[in-house]
Design a protein around this motif. Structure first.
Motif, PDB file in Angstrom:
ATOM      1  N   HIS A 268     104.057  44.663  53.357  1.00  0.00           N
ATOM      2  CA  HIS A 268     104.720  45.605  54.266  1.00  0.00           C
ATOM      3  C   HIS A 268     106.221  45.304  54.357  1.00  0.00           C
ATOM      4  O   HIS A 268     107.054  46.213  54.256  1.00  0.00           O
ATOM      5  CB  HIS A 268     104.076  45.535  55.656  1.00  0.00           C
ATOM      6  CG  HIS A 268     104.768  46.369  56.675  1.00  0.00           C
ATOM      7  ND1 HIS A 268     104.688  47.738  56.687  1.00  0.00           N
ATOM      8  CD2 HIS A 268     105.573  46.024  57.707  1.00  0.00           C
ATOM      9  CE1 HIS A 268     105.412  48.202  57.696  1.00  0.00           C
ATOM     10  NE2 HIS A 268     105.959  47.185  58.322  1.00  0.00           N
ATOM     11  N   LEU A 269     106.566  44.048  54.514  1.00  0.00           N
ATOM     12  CA  LEU A 269     107.976  43.677  54.597  1.00  0.00           C
ATOM     13  C   LEU A 269     108.684  43.927  53.269  1.00  0.00           C
ATOM     14  O   LEU A 269     109.823  44.386  53.251  1.00  0.00           O
ATOM     15  CB  LEU A 269     108.135  42.214  55.017  1.00  0.00           C
ATOM     16  CG  LEU A 269     109.568  41.710  55.117  1.00  0.00           C
ATOM     17  CD1 LEU A 269     110.425  42.602  55.998  1.00  0.00           C
ATOM     18  CD2 LEU A 269     109.579  40.282  55.615  1.00  0.00           C
ATOM     19  N   ARG A 270     108.010  43.677  52.178  1.00  0.00           N
ATOM     20  CA  ARG A 270     108.612  43.946  50.863  1.00  0.00           C
ATOM     21  C   ARG A 270     108.956  45.432  50.752  1.00  0.00           C
ATOM     22  O   ARG A 270     110.013  45.802  50.242  1.00  0.00           O
ATOM     23  CB  ARG A 270     107.659  43.542  49.748  1.00  0.00           C
ATOM     24  CG  ARG A 270     108.282  43.643  48.370  1.00  0.00           C
ATOM     25  CD  ARG A 270     107.300  43.225  47.305  1.00  0.00           C
ATOM     26  NE  ARG A 270     107.020  41.813  47.340  1.00  0.00           N
ATOM     27  CZ  ARG A 270     107.665  40.897  46.620  1.00  0.00           C
ATOM     28  NH1 ARG A 270     108.635  41.267  45.811  1.00  0.00           N
ATOM     29  NH2 ARG A 270     107.337  39.636  46.700  1.00  0.00           N
ATOM     30  N   ARG A 271     108.082  46.293  51.249  1.00  0.00           N
ATOM     31  CA  ARG A 271     108.351  47.738  51.235  1.00  0.00           C
ATOM     32  C   ARG A 271     109.572  48.073  52.096  1.00  0.00           C
ATOM     33  O   ARG A 271     110.430  48.851  51.688  1.00  0.00           O
ATOM     34  CB  ARG A 271     107.127  48.507  51.711  1.00  0.00           C
ATOM     35  CG  ARG A 271     107.326  50.005  51.741  1.00  0.00           C
ATOM     36  CD  ARG A 271     106.013  50.746  51.771  1.00  0.00           C
ATOM     37  NE  ARG A 271     106.125  52.117  52.191  1.00  0.00           N
ATOM     38  CZ  ARG A 271     106.760  53.087  51.531  1.00  0.00           C
ATOM     39  NH1 ARG A 271     107.370  52.812  50.412  1.00  0.00           N
ATOM     40  NH2 ARG A 271     106.790  54.311  52.003  1.00  0.00           N
ATOM     41  N   LEU A 272     109.660  47.477  53.286  1.00  0.00           N
ATOM     42  CA  LEU A 272     110.829  47.699  54.140  1.00  0.00           C
ATOM     43  C   LEU A 272     112.110  47.236  53.444  1.00  0.00           C
ATOM     44  O   LEU A 272     113.128  47.925  53.494  1.00  0.00           O
ATOM     45  CB  LEU A 272     110.687  46.938  55.464  1.00  0.00           C
ATOM     46  CG  LEU A 272     109.781  47.544  56.516  1.00  0.00           C
ATOM     47  CD1 LEU A 272     109.683  46.606  57.714  1.00  0.00           C
ATOM     48  CD2 LEU A 272     110.300  48.897  56.954  1.00  0.00           C
ATOM     49  N   LEU A 273     112.055  46.069  52.813  1.00  0.00           N
ATOM     50  CA  LEU A 273     113.226  45.550  52.110  1.00  0.00           C
ATOM     51  C   LEU A 273     113.651  46.490  50.983  1.00  0.00           C
ATOM     52  O   LEU A 273     114.841  46.685  50.744  1.00  0.00           O
ATOM     53  CB  LEU A 273     112.947  44.149  51.570  1.00  0.00           C
ATOM     54  CG  LEU A 273     112.759  43.062  52.638  1.00  0.00           C
ATOM     55  CD1 LEU A 273     112.222  41.790  52.010  1.00  0.00           C
ATOM     56  CD2 LEU A 273     114.038  42.809  53.402  1.00  0.00           C
ATOM     57  N   THR A 274     112.676  47.094  50.316  1.00  0.00           N
ATOM     58  CA  THR A 274     112.982  48.078  49.272  1.00  0.00           C
ATOM     59  C   THR A 274     113.645  49.308  49.876  1.00  0.00           C
ATOM     60  O   THR A 274     114.653  49.798  49.349  1.00  0.00           O
ATOM     61  CB  THR A 274     111.700  48.475  48.516  1.00  0.00           C
ATOM     62  OG1 THR A 274     111.154  47.306  47.895  1.00  0.00           O
ATOM     63  CG2 THR A 274     111.973  49.540  47.469  1.00  0.00           C
ATOM     64  N   LEU A 275     113.107  49.783  50.986  1.00  0.00           N
ATOM     65  CA  LEU A 275     113.656  50.992  51.623  1.00  0.00           C
ATOM     66  C   LEU A 275     115.093  50.814  52.090  1.00  0.00           C
ATOM     67  O   LEU A 275     115.884  51.757  52.067  1.00  0.00           O
ATOM     68  CB  LEU A 275     112.774  51.417  52.789  1.00  0.00           C
ATOM     69  CG  LEU A 275     111.403  51.966  52.425  1.00  0.00           C
ATOM     70  CD1 LEU A 275     110.548  52.159  53.673  1.00  0.00           C
ATOM     71  CD2 LEU A 275     111.551  53.280  51.671  1.00  0.00           C
ATOM     72  N   VAL A 276     115.436  49.594  52.517  1.00  0.00           N
ATOM     73  CA  VAL A 276     116.795  49.359  53.024  1.00  0.00           C
ATOM     74  C   VAL A 276     117.714  48.746  51.953  1.00  0.00           C
ATOM     75  O   VAL A 276     118.863  48.414  52.240  1.00  0.00           O
ATOM     76  CB  VAL A 276     116.811  48.515  54.307  1.00  0.00           C
ATOM     77  CG1 VAL A 276     116.053  49.221  55.418  1.00  0.00           C
ATOM     78  CG2 VAL A 276     116.261  47.121  54.070  1.00  0.00           C
ATOM     79  N   GLY A 277     117.216  48.587  50.741  1.00  0.00           N
ATOM     80  CA  GLY A 277     118.051  48.106  49.644  1.00  0.00           C
ATOM     81  C   GLY A 277     118.264  46.607  49.598  1.00  0.00           C
ATOM     82  O   GLY A 277     119.235  46.141  49.010  1.00  0.00           O
ATOM     83  N   LEU A 278     117.345  45.836  50.199  1.00  0.00           N
ATOM     84  CA  LEU A 278     117.469  44.383  50.171  1.00  0.00           C
ATOM     85  C   LEU A 278     116.425  43.721  49.282  1.00  0.00           C
ATOM     86  O   LEU A 278     116.341  42.500  49.228  1.00  0.00           O
ATOM     87  CB  LEU A 278     117.352  43.812  51.603  1.00  0.00           C
ATOM     88  CG  LEU A 278     118.446  44.225  52.584  1.00  0.00           C
ATOM     89  CD1 LEU A 278     118.139  43.678  53.970  1.00  0.00           C
ATOM     90  CD2 LEU A 278     119.800  43.757  52.087  1.00  0.00           C
ATOM     91  N   ASP A 279     115.660  44.516  48.558  1.00  0.00           N
ATOM     92  CA  ASP A 279     114.581  43.966  47.731  1.00  0.00           C
ATOM     93  C   ASP A 279     115.104  43.089  46.600  1.00  0.00           C
ATOM     94  O   ASP A 279     114.390  42.219  46.100  1.00  0.00           O
ATOM     95  CB  ASP A 279     113.684  45.064  47.172  1.00  0.00           C
ATOM     96  CG  ASP A 279     114.453  46.128  46.412  1.00  0.00           C
ATOM     97  OD1 ASP A 279     115.544  46.513  46.866  1.00  0.00           O
ATOM     98  OD2 ASP A 279     113.953  46.574  45.370  1.00  0.00           O
ATOM     99  N   HIS A 280     116.357  43.252  46.203  1.00  0.00           N
ATOM    100  CA  HIS A 280     116.934  42.413  45.145  1.00  0.00           C
ATOM    101  C   HIS A 280     117.069  40.949  45.581  1.00  0.00           C
ATOM    102  O   HIS A 280     117.275  40.070  44.763  1.00  0.00           O
ATOM    103  CB  HIS A 280     118.290  42.959  44.697  1.00  0.00           C
ATOM    104  CG  HIS A 280     119.338  42.899  45.759  1.00  0.00           C
ATOM    105  ND1 HIS A 280     119.394  43.795  46.806  1.00  0.00           N
ATOM    106  CD2 HIS A 280     120.347  42.023  45.951  1.00  0.00           C
ATOM    107  CE1 HIS A 280     120.416  43.476  47.591  1.00  0.00           C
ATOM    108  NE2 HIS A 280     121.008  42.404  47.100  1.00  0.00           N
ATOM    109  N   LEU A 281     116.925  40.684  46.881  1.00  0.00           N
ATOM    110  CA  LEU A 281     117.032  39.313  47.399  1.00  0.00           C
ATOM    111  C   LEU A 281     115.715  38.553  47.333  1.00  0.00           C
ATOM    112  O   LEU A 281     115.682  37.341  47.538  1.00  0.00           O
ATOM    113  CB  LEU A 281     117.511  39.341  48.848  1.00  0.00           C
ATOM    114  CG  LEU A 281     118.862  40.019  49.092  1.00  0.00           C
ATOM    115  CD1 LEU A 281     119.128  40.135  50.583  1.00  0.00           C
ATOM    116  CD2 LEU A 281     119.963  39.260  48.380  1.00  0.00           C
ATOM    117  N   VAL A 282     114.621  39.265  47.058  1.00  0.00           N
ATOM    118  CA  VAL A 282     113.295  38.629  47.024  1.00  0.00           C
ATOM    119  C   VAL A 282     113.148  37.828  45.733  1.00  0.00           C
ATOM    120  O   VAL A 282     113.381  38.330  44.638  1.00  0.00           O
ATOM    121  CB  VAL A 282     112.174  39.683  47.140  1.00  0.00           C
ATOM    122  CG1 VAL A 282     110.807  39.021  47.010  1.00  0.00           C
ATOM    123  CG2 VAL A 282     112.285  40.432  48.465  1.00  0.00           C
ATOM    124  N   SER A 283     112.768  36.572  45.896  1.00  0.00           N
ATOM    125  CA  SER A 283     112.531  35.688  44.738  1.00  0.00           C
ATOM    126  C   SER A 283     111.053  35.449  44.569  1.00  0.00           C
ATOM    127  O   SER A 283     110.305  35.401  45.474  1.00  0.00           O
ATOM    128  CB  SER A 283     113.213  34.350  44.937  1.00  0.00           C
ATOM    129  OG  SER A 283     114.603  34.512  44.965  1.00  0.00           O
TER     130      SER A 283
END
Length: 79
Positions: free
Chosen positions: A64-79
């Motif tokens: 769920h949080l990964r989806r939120l991070l994608t929606l707000v453009g922060l998914d590139h920070l996920v390692s």
């Protein structure tokens, strides 16, 4: 390198404490999100601001949080 482990909820009532933790002098900052149950817009904004000050890595977000991070453009920070 500094690693923070976030637990529980980051919302309006905990945002200030969360932001204070993100103000470390260390340039490399890793945040383990495995035990984070909830984050609101203020918490996401704090992460976005921290990404401008630090080499930020986000570890183990829930789906769920990964989806939120994608929606707000922060998914590139996920390692």
């Amino acid at each position: 390198m500094t690693t923070l482990r976030v637990r529980g909820e980051v919302d309006l009532t905990t945002r200030e404490a969360f932001e204070n933790l993100l103000r470390t002098d260390d340039r490399d900052l890793t945040i383990d999100l495995h035990d984070l149950r909830f984050i609101d817009a203020a918490g996401l904004r704090a992460l976005a601001r921290a990404s401008h000050r630090h080499e930020l890595r986000l570890l183990r977000p829930s789906s769920h949080l990964r989806r939120l991070l994608t929606l707000v453009g922060l998914d590139h920070l996920v390692s």
